[in-house]
Each structure stands twice: as structure tokens, then as C-alpha cells.
Design a protein around this motif. Structure first.
Motif, PDB file in Angstrom:
ATOM      1  N   GLN A   1      37.667  32.869  39.579  1.00  0.00           N
ATOM      2  CA  GLN A   1      36.844  31.728  39.992  1.00  0.00           C
ATOM      3  C   GLN A   1      36.008  32.080  41.221  1.00  0.00           C
ATOM      4  O   GLN A   1      34.821  31.723  41.297  1.00  0.00           O
ATOM      5  N   SER A   2      36.612  32.793  42.168  1.00  0.00           N
ATOM      6  CA  SER A   2      35.867  33.150  43.375  1.00  0.00           C
ATOM      7  C   SER A   2      34.772  34.175  43.068  1.00  0.00           C
ATOM      8  O   SER A   2      33.677  34.121  43.642  1.00  0.00           O
ATOM      9  N   GLN A   3      35.047  35.091  42.152  1.00  0.00           N
ATOM     10  CA  GLN A   3      34.030  36.078  41.800  1.00  0.00           C
ATOM     11  C   GLN A   3      32.884  35.433  41.029  1.00  0.00           C
ATOM     12  O   GLN A   3      31.715  35.794  41.215  1.00  0.00           O
ATOM     13  N   VAL A   4      33.193  34.488  40.159  1.00  0.00           N
ATOM     14  CA  VAL A   4      32.146  33.770  39.435  1.00  0.00           C
ATOM     15  C   VAL A   4      31.258  33.002  40.412  1.00  0.00           C
ATOM     16  O   VAL A   4      30.022  32.989  40.292  1.00  0.00           O
ATOM     17  N   ALA A   5      31.860  32.366  41.409  1.00  0.00           N
ATOM     18  CA  ALA A   5      31.085  31.630  42.409  1.00  0.00           C
ATOM     19  C   ALA A   5      30.135  32.568  43.154  1.00  0.00           C
ATOM     20  O   ALA A   5      28.977  32.206  43.429  1.00  0.00           O
ATOM     21  N   ARG A   6      30.615  33.764  43.465  1.00  0.00           N
ATOM     22  CA  ARG A   6      29.758  34.728  44.164  1.00  0.00           C
ATOM     23  C   ARG A   6      28.617  35.196  43.263  1.00  0.00           C
ATOM     24  O   ARG A   6      27.482  35.355  43.715  1.00  0.00           O
TER      25      ARG A   6
ATOM     26  N   PHE B   1      26.457  39.368  33.368  1.00  0.00           N
ATOM     27  CA  PHE B   1      27.632  38.915  34.116  1.00  0.00           C
ATOM     28  C   PHE B   1      28.802  39.881  33.932  1.00  0.00           C
ATOM     29  O   PHE B   1      29.473  40.239  34.906  1.00  0.00           O
ATOM     30  N   VAL B   2      29.054  40.314  32.714  1.00  0.00           N
ATOM     31  CA  VAL B   2      30.142  41.267  32.453  1.00  0.00           C
ATOM     32  C   VAL B   2      29.893  42.567  33.206  1.00  0.00           C
ATOM     33  O   VAL B   2      30.808  43.134  33.827  1.00  0.00           O
ATOM     34  N   ARG B   3      28.659  43.060  33.159  1.00  0.00           N
ATOM     35  CA  ARG B   3      28.333  44.301  33.879  1.00  0.00           C
ATOM     36  C   ARG B   3      28.613  44.149  35.366  1.00  0.00           C
ATOM     37  O   ARG B   3      29.149  45.063  36.015  1.00  0.00           O
ATOM     38  N   TRP B   4      28.268  42.998  35.933  1.00  0.00           N
ATOM     39  CA  TRP B   4      28.516  42.756  37.356  1.00  0.00           C
ATOM     40  C   TRP B   4      30.016  42.704  37.645  1.00  0.00           C
ATOM     41  O   TRP B   4      30.487  43.251  38.651  1.00  0.00           O
ATOM     42  N   MET B   5      30.782  42.054  36.785  1.00  0.00           N
ATOM     43  CA  MET B   5      32.230  41.964  36.983  1.00  0.00           C
ATOM     44  C   MET B   5      32.884  43.341  36.995  1.00  0.00           C
ATOM     45  O   MET B   5      33.914  43.550  37.647  1.00  0.00           O
ATOM     46  N   LEU B   6      32.296  44.278  36.260  1.00  0.00           N
ATOM     47  CA  LEU B   6      32.888  45.612  36.141  1.00  0.00           C
ATOM     48  C   LEU B   6      32.388  46.581  37.205  1.00  0.00           C
ATOM     49  O   LEU B   6      32.652  47.789  37.107  1.00  0.00           O
ATOM     50  N   SER B   7      31.707  46.088  38.224  1.00  0.00           N
ATOM     51  CA  SER B   7      31.254  46.976  39.298  1.00  0.00           C
ATOM     52  C   SER B   7      32.460  47.554  40.043  1.00  0.00           C
ATOM     53  O   SER B   7      33.528  46.918  40.097  1.00  0.00           O
ATOM     54  N   PRO B   8      32.344  48.752  40.608  1.00  0.00           N
ATOM     55  CA  PRO B   8      33.474  49.342  41.340  1.00  0.00           C
ATOM     56  C   PRO B   8      33.997  48.449  42.462  1.00  0.00           C
ATOM     57  O   PRO B   8      35.202  48.393  42.702  1.00  0.00           O
ATOM     58  N   GLU B   9      33.100  47.733  43.140  1.00  0.00           N
ATOM     59  CA  GLU B   9      33.527  46.864  44.239  1.00  0.00           C
ATOM     60  C   GLU B   9      34.410  45.735  43.722  1.00  0.00           C
ATOM     61  O   GLU B   9      35.457  45.422  44.313  1.00  0.00           O
TER      62      GLU B   9
END
Length: 463
Positions: free
Chosen positions: A77-82, A360-368
Motif C-alpha cells: 500500500q505504501s509503495q503504491v501511494a508513492r 507499474f509492475v516495472r516500477w515495483m521491480l526496481s532494485p530499490e
């Protein structure tokens, strides 16, 4: 007089000659040729092949269904908000929790015939295979390879092939890993050293030797209540069963179908049943496995990566300072274990929503993001480069670090739609071998009956 006149005439003619002669032409100074600066070559900007204008993404809503709870749900939820705040395309992601994975599968399956289907479902790969048979799952291959919105070769190689393999049946990319865990043997090194073993077992024979020695130590003390303890705590998790069979060169799949009754599988189960009959493996009637493991009532137990933190806490509560570590399952020709977990599955919609969902999926899979996910959940990092931010975490969590180092011997479960139904059957059948009065000589007949059930499952229509 004549001579003076002739001389004067000669002088006049000479003057006339030189006066009429053209002056000598000066040699012109060469004019330098101006140097023309070379024209810089213009590299054309990469063009997307997805036929979506980037400006159409603004304001696009993407709905995500998941079955996570607790820490995972809060972090997501916090990552989606960001993402909703920071993404440059103005994409808006909406979350709809759906209970457990069974409920999620049923609800998502029902949504396929309506206009209320989600854009992304975070679910198990075998469940996505059912939807793919209905033509509902988006093949991500064009998205990964797109020059603008995809992943470069170096970025794609940053994902361990083990994690990518679980979503690519037949070479098609039906999803991307969302989280991955693994099922391992845990081993009390401190107690093993006291029993005379300076190294962990790497073969099934060494495993049996150490498990039986631990049981013998229980039989040798003054207490009779613990005479059946000390070895391996029997575990019927389907990934445990698969790992033991694979360690003996077996498995469930043969020629794209189930085949449980094979000599390697029979050898694996016979080995474990004989351990049980000798008292070198046991099943507790009460308490949880971590309590028995931390109390030195078992030299070996089995657990998943996400359980490591709680097991460490159990040792602290028991005031036990023993050192324990993580092992793959030892067999006749090496060791192995199985990874598993949920994946990002994109359902077909329109081209704009599909691209927005992929971004969105690509962003979620970033190393950070992956490093943050590991620190919160204790699961595997899905990108190798995320390890750069996890060096301190690895030192503080040595069992997790060891599990990561075992990834080269990891494997993935069967990529068959009916695997979601076969898992509990496999688990129940394995458990019955130990709970029922079944001898090793009867194992082949039991496995033959299971074989028929698994074959029937594969031929059934889903869901």
C-alpha cells in the motif's frame, strides 16, 4: 655623325622594346581551402512498438487485486501511494484486497466474463495458467522487449533465471515474479558439533547418519519420554515432498504429465519412511516445530524463508544460543530445494491500460523497491543488483544470506494448471504414509493410486 645616330637609335628601340614588353606576372598566394566541420550523426530516438501515445497514459486507472495481508499488504500500500505520487505518466493505481489466494482465484475467474475484471492480479503462477487457457492473460514478451517501455538486456539479466522460469511456460511470458520464498532444511550446527559432526550433511546417507545419531543421544539419556525424538521433524508441505523426490532424481512430471510412481520417487519415500521407522524422524503430537527445534528435540526441521525471523525469535525466547543454519535437501546426487510465490499477472484490457499496468509492475521491480521488500518481509530479492543495498541485512540475518547463496540449486514447481489441485493431494498422501500403518513394501501400491488421481486432475477442465 652616323655612329652617334646609330647608337641613339639602338637605345630608343631598346627602350621601346622593354616598354612594350608586359610586366612579369606575380605568383599568386594560394588561398587556404576552408575546412568543413564533419556533420554530427544523429541517432534516432527509440520508438515504442506498443502503439500507445505516452500522453494518453495520464489519468489512466489500474486496478490491482491481491491476497496479501499484514506486513506485505502494508508495504504494498505504501509503495503504491508513492508510485501514484511520483510516476511521470500520471497513472493511478487502485488496490482491492481479495482475502486468501483461493478466494482471489475464484473472484478473478468469475470476473473474466464481466466488465469488472482487474488489470493486475498478484497470484500464484498455476492459477494464471487456468486464465491463460481462457485467453485472458496478457503475454508480456512485447512489453519486456519494447525499446522505450521495456527492460534492457542488462536489466533483464539482473533477474535470476530461476525466478523468471516460474512464469514462462512454453517460452511465453505470462507474468513477472512479485515475491519468492523457498522451503529449506534447518540444521542445529551447535548440537551437531557436540554429536561429533563438524560439517552439514550433503548426501542422504550423511543426513540419515546425523539424524539417527541425534536420536541415539536421546535414547542414551535417563529420560524415556524423548526416545522417539532427536532426528528430523517430518514435514508434509508439498515443496518439501517435491524437494525430497527431486534430490533422489525423481519428480512429479514426465512427458508433460503427472507420474508419481517411479523408482527415484519410491526410493526417496522409502528412505524417509525407514528413517521414521528407525526413530530418526518423528512427528510431534503437540507444540510447533520451531519450539521443538529450539529445545534440541530435533536436529533438523523444515521451514520456509518467511518463517526464519519467527524461528530466530523462538530461540531468543528459549534463551538458546545455539547456531542454526539453512540447507538444501540432500539426496543421492547433490542437493536441491524449491522456490515458489506469487506473480504479477496482467489481464487483457485495452492497450493504454495494459501499458499503464506494465509500467507499474516495472516500477515495483526496481532494485530499490526490491531491497525495501526484502527488509520488510525477509523474502528473496528478485533483482541481483538489490543485493548492493542488502549487505548489512545479510550480515544481520545469516540464515537469509545462506538461503540466497543456495539459489543456484533451486528449482520451480510444475507449470501445469492442475498443480493448484495436486498440491494438497500430494501433501495429504505424504502425511498418510507416516500416520498410517503403511510399511515400505506397500508404498508402491499407495503411489500408484495417487498417480491415477493426479492424472485425472490434469485431464479435468478448469476451474
Amino acid at each position: 655623325m652616323k655612329s652617334k645616330f646609330a647608337k641613339r637609335l639602338f637605345i630608343l628601340l631598346a627602350l621601346a622594346f622593354f616598354a612594350c614588353r608586359p610586366a612579369s606576372t606575380p605568383i599568386p598566394t594560394p588561398t587556404p581551402t576552408p575546412k568543413v566541420a564533419p556533420t554530427a550523426s544523429i541517432t534516432p530516438l527509440p520508438q515504442s512498438r506498443l502503439e500507445v501515445q505516452e500522453e494518453t497514459l495520464r489519468g489512466t486507472q489500474v486496478t490491482v487485486w491481491h491476497a496479501w495481508f499484514g506486513t506485505e499488504a502494508s508495504l504494498f500500500q505504501s509503495q503504491v501511494a508513492r508510485f501514484n505520487t511520483d510516476n511521470p505518466w500520471g497513472i493511478v493505481v487502485l488496490i482491492q484486497p481479495q482475502g486468501n489466494f483461493t478466494e482471489l482465484f475464484e473472484t478473478a475467474t468469475n470476473s473474466l466474463i464481466s466488465n469488472q475484471r482487474p488489470d493486475i492480479v498478484i497470484t500464484l503462477p498455476e492459477q494464471a495458467l487456468v486464465w491463460d487457457k481462457k485467453g485472458a492473460v496478457l503475454d508480456l514478451t512485447p512489453y519486456l522487449s519494447d525499446p522505450v517501455f521495456g527492460l534492457t538486456e542488462s536489466e533483464l539479466s539482473d533477474f535470476p533465471s530461476l525466478f523468471l522460469a516460474g512464469d514462462a511456460p512454453g517460452g511465453r511470458r505470462l507474468g513477472m515474479p512479485a515475491q519468492r520464498t523457498g522451503r529449506f532444511l534447518l540444521y542445529n550446527q551447535s548440537w551437531a558439533r557436540e554429536l561429533g559432526f563438524n560439517s552439514a550433511p550433503t548426501t542422504s546417507a550423511e543426513f540419515a547418519d546425523q539424524a539417527c545419531t541425534a536420536n541415539h543421544s536421546m535414547r542414551s539419556d535417563a529420560t524415556t519420554d524423548n526416545d522417539g525424538q532427536g532426528g528430523w521433524l517430518v514435514d508434509s508441505h508439498p515443496m518439501t515432498v517435491l524437494a525430497w523426490m527431486q534430490a533422489f532424481d525423481g519428480g512429479l512430471i514426465e512427458r508433460d504429465g503427472y507420474r508419481f510412481l517411479t523408482h527415484p520417487n519410491l526410493n526417496a519415500l522409502t528412505f524417509l519412511k525407514e528413517l521414521y521407522e528407525r526413530g530418526c524422524a518423528w512427528m510431534p503430537v503437540d507444540g510447533n516445530d520451531a519450539d521443538h527445534f529450539s529445545a534440541r528435540r530435533a536436529l533438523f526441521m523444515t521451514a520456509s524463508l518467511d518463517e526464519f525471523f519467527e524461528i530466530s525469535q523462538t530461540f531468543l525466547r528459549a534463551e538458546n544460543q545455539d547456531t542454526w543454519t539453512v540447507l538444501a535437501f540432500p539426496g543421492t546426487n547433490g542437493t536441491t530445494f524449491f522456490t515458489y510465490g506469487s506473480s504479477y499477472i496482467l489481464l487483457k484490457s485495452d492497450t493504454t491500460r495494459q501499458l499503464a499496468a506494465w509500467l507499474f509492475v516495472r516500477w515495483m521491480l526496481s532494485p530499490e523497491n526490491q531491497a525495501q521488500w526484502v527488509k520488510s518481509t525477509g523474502l528473496f530479492p528478485l533483482r541481483a543488483s538489490a543485493m548492493n543495498a542488502l549487505q548489512d541485512y545479510g550480515r544481520e540475518h545469516p540464515q537469509w544470506q545462506t538461503a540466497v547463496e543456495l539459489l543456484p540449486v533451486g528449482q520451480v514447481p510444475p507449470l501445469i494448471p492442475s498443480w493448484r489441485k495436486a498440491r494438497p493431494i500430494l501433501s495429504d498422501a505424504f502425511l498418510s504414509i507416516f500416520r498410517s500403518n503403511i510399511s515400505t513394501g506397500q508404498l508402491s501400491a499407495v503411489l500408484a493410486r495417487i498417480d491415477g488421481t493426479l492424472r485425472d486432475l490434469q485431464s479435468e477442465s478448469d476451474p
